[in-house]
Design a protein around this motif. Structure first.
Motif, short mmCIF file in Angstrom:
data_model
loop_
_atom_site.label_atom_id
_atom_site.label_comp_id
_atom_site.label_asym_id
_atom_site.label_seq_id
_atom_site.Cartn_x
_atom_site.Cartn_y
_atom_site.Cartn_z
N VAL A 134 0.85 -1.21 0.00
CA VAL A 134 0.00 0.00 0.00
C VAL A 134 0.88 1.25 0.00
O VAL A 134 0.65 2.19 -0.76
CB VAL A 134 -0.96 -0.01 1.21
N ILE A 135 1.95 1.23 0.82
CA ILE A 135 2.88 2.37 0.83
C ILE A 135 3.58 2.49 -0.53
O ILE A 135 3.72 3.58 -1.08
CB ILE A 135 3.92 2.22 1.97
N ALA A 136 3.98 1.33 -1.08
CA ALA A 136 4.70 1.35 -2.36
C ALA A 136 3.83 1.92 -3.47
O ALA A 136 4.29 2.74 -4.28
CB ALA A 136 5.16 -0.07 -2.72
N ILE A 137 2.56 1.52 -3.52
CA ILE A 137 1.67 2.05 -4.57
C ILE A 137 1.43 3.55 -4.33
O ILE A 137 1.37 4.32 -5.28
CB ILE A 137 0.33 1.27 -4.61
N THR A 138 1.35 3.94 -3.06
CA THR A 138 1.15 5.37 -2.78
C THR A 138 2.32 6.20 -3.29
O THR A 138 2.12 7.30 -3.81
CB THR A 138 0.98 5.59 -1.26
N THR A 139 3.55 5.67 -3.16
CA THR A 139 4.70 6.45 -3.66
C THR A 139 4.63 6.66 -5.16
O THR A 139 5.13 7.65 -5.69
CB THR A 139 6.04 5.78 -3.32
N ILE A 140 4.02 5.69 -5.88
CA ILE A 140 3.93 5.82 -7.34
C ILE A 140 2.71 6.65 -7.73
O ILE A 140 2.79 7.56 -8.56
CB ILE A 140 3.85 4.41 -7.99
N GLN A 141 1.57 6.33 -7.15
CA GLN A 141 0.31 6.91 -7.63
C GLN A 141 -0.18 8.08 -6.79
O GLN A 141 -1.02 8.85 -7.25
CB GLN A 141 -0.80 5.83 -7.63
N GLY A 142 0.29 8.21 -5.57
CA GLY A 142 -0.38 9.13 -4.67
C GLY A 142 0.35 10.40 -4.31
O GLY A 142 -0.27 11.34 -3.83
N LEU A 143 1.67 10.47 -4.50
CA LEU A 143 2.40 11.63 -3.98
C LEU A 143 2.59 12.71 -5.05
O LEU A 143 2.05 13.79 -4.96
CB LEU A 143 3.76 11.19 -3.42
N ASP A 144 3.37 12.39 -6.08
CA ASP A 144 3.65 13.38 -7.11
C ASP A 144 3.82 12.67 -8.45
O ASP A 144 4.83 12.03 -8.69
CB ASP A 144 4.92 14.17 -6.74
N HIS A 145 2.81 12.80 -9.31
CA HIS A 145 2.84 12.08 -10.59
C HIS A 145 4.03 12.48 -11.45
O HIS A 145 4.61 11.66 -12.14
CB HIS A 145 1.54 12.33 -11.35
N LYS A 146 4.39 13.76 -11.40
CA LYS A 146 5.45 14.26 -12.29
C LYS A 146 6.77 13.55 -11.98
O LYS A 146 7.40 12.97 -12.86
CB LYS A 146 5.58 15.77 -12.08
N SER A 147 7.17 13.59 -10.71
CA SER A 147 8.48 13.01 -10.38
C SER A 147 8.44 11.48 -10.43
O SER A 147 9.40 10.85 -10.89
CB SER A 147 8.96 13.50 -9.01
N SER A 148 7.33 10.87 -9.98
CA SER A 148 7.29 9.40 -10.02
C SER A 148 7.30 8.91 -11.46
O SER A 148 7.93 7.90 -11.77
CB SER A 148 6.08 8.86 -9.27
N SER A 149 6.64 9.63 -12.38
CA SER A 149 6.65 9.18 -13.78
C SER A 149 8.05 9.30 -14.38
O SER A 149 8.45 8.50 -15.22
CB SER A 149 5.64 9.99 -14.61
N LYS A 150 8.82 10.31 -13.92
CA LYS A 150 10.19 10.44 -14.43
C LYS A 150 11.06 9.27 -13.96
O LYS A 150 11.87 8.73 -14.72
CB LYS A 150 10.80 11.77 -13.98
N ILE A 151 10.88 8.88 -12.69
CA ILE A 151 11.64 7.72 -12.18
C ILE A 151 11.25 6.47 -12.96
O ILE A 151 12.12 5.69 -13.40
CB ILE A 151 11.36 7.52 -10.67
#
Lengths: 163, 108
Positions: A134-151
């Motif tokens: 749940v925490i892992a999915i939150t880091t991808i989908q829930g915090l900041d789409h811009k930076s997570s999509s770049k990673i």
């Protein structure tokens, strides 16, 4: 094992499991359905990476390895290894209902079964993995789409799966 | 939950069910591998998703506590049933998605 340390380790394992399996099976390469395409283009418009956007759209629109990791952990908690196998079949059925070939979700579920099995020897419980994913999915989908999509785009480049 | 030797022992039924389902599915002329590129192929094959259904049905049988007098017979029955399920029932339950949703045109 201390619960907090266990949850941190489980978060890392779950994050690596679902991101690597999903990337290997080509989620960042193309949008499987129209909804994923819309999500991907929207993230790109806001300054994100198109491959990471497709990845996020795809895991939003069908149960890929992220859902596989979560549902397998729940199945393992309830019924042991049998529950994990039932989860793998249910995830495949869910994939097909969502117009997805089903490789990423099913393989993610099976690799998670192995991780859960090995984790049980060092005291990592399925409960810790449920919290972890749940925490892992939150880091991808829930915090900041811009930076997570770049990673995610950078990881896609490493796997040669960029859109 | 610590998984003991018992959980490893029950895996033999799953391995038997997987092997039998693959062999019978192949004998029923389901192709061994899907069309290339594998990652985006919706075609059913003997290696995917037949073993996934085999372990799923086998797990259901064990959870429902279905026992037969001889050890391993339930695994053989599940393997045979799975192969016929994938050959004859699969397409009705999981038809191919419409062409417009396949995603081939989404990158244009």
């Amino acid at each position: 094992m201390n619960e907090i340390i266990g949850i941190i380790i489980c978060t890392i394992l779950a994050w690596l499991n679902f991101v690597l399996v999903d990337t290997y099976f080509g989620l960042p390469e193309q949008a499987g359905v129209k909804g994923a395409e819309t999500v991907g283009e929207s993230i790109e418009k806001r300054g994100g990476d198109i491959a990471g956007g497709f990845f996020q759209g795809n895991i939003l629109c069908s149960p890929d390895a992220s859902a596989g990791t979560l549902i397998t952990s729940i199945g393992y908690l309830l019924l042991g290894i049998r529950g994990a196998f039932i989860a793998a079949m249910l995830i495949y059925i869910g994939n097909r209902l969502c117009a997805d070939p089903g490789y990423a979700g099913t393989v993610g579920s099976l690799t998670m079964t192995v991780i859960l099995f090995l984790g049980s020897f060092v005291g990592l419980t399925p409960e810790m993995f449920i919290v972890g994913i749940v925490i892992a999915i939150t880091t991808i989908q829930g915090l900041d789409h811009k930076s997570s999509s770049k990673i995610l785009g950078k990881i896609a480049n490493v796997f040669n799966r960029h859109a | 939950m610590i998984v003991g030797i018992h959980e490893i022992y029950i895996l033999k039924d799953y391995i038997l069910a997987i092997i039998i389902s693959i062999l019978i599915a192949y004998a029923l002329k389901i192709p061994l591998l899907p069309k290339k590129p594998y990652r985006f192929s919706f075609q059913k094959s003997a290696l995917f998703p037949t073993p996934i259904f085999a372990i799923g049905f086998m797990a259901f049988a064990q959870v429902l506590n279905i026992n037969l007098p001889y050890e391993g017979v339930i695994a053989i029955i599940v393997g045979v049933f799975t192969a016929f399920f994938v050959k004859y029932i699969f397409d009705f339950l999981f038809p191919l998605p419409p062409e417009s949703n396949l995603g081939d045109d989404t990158n244009e």
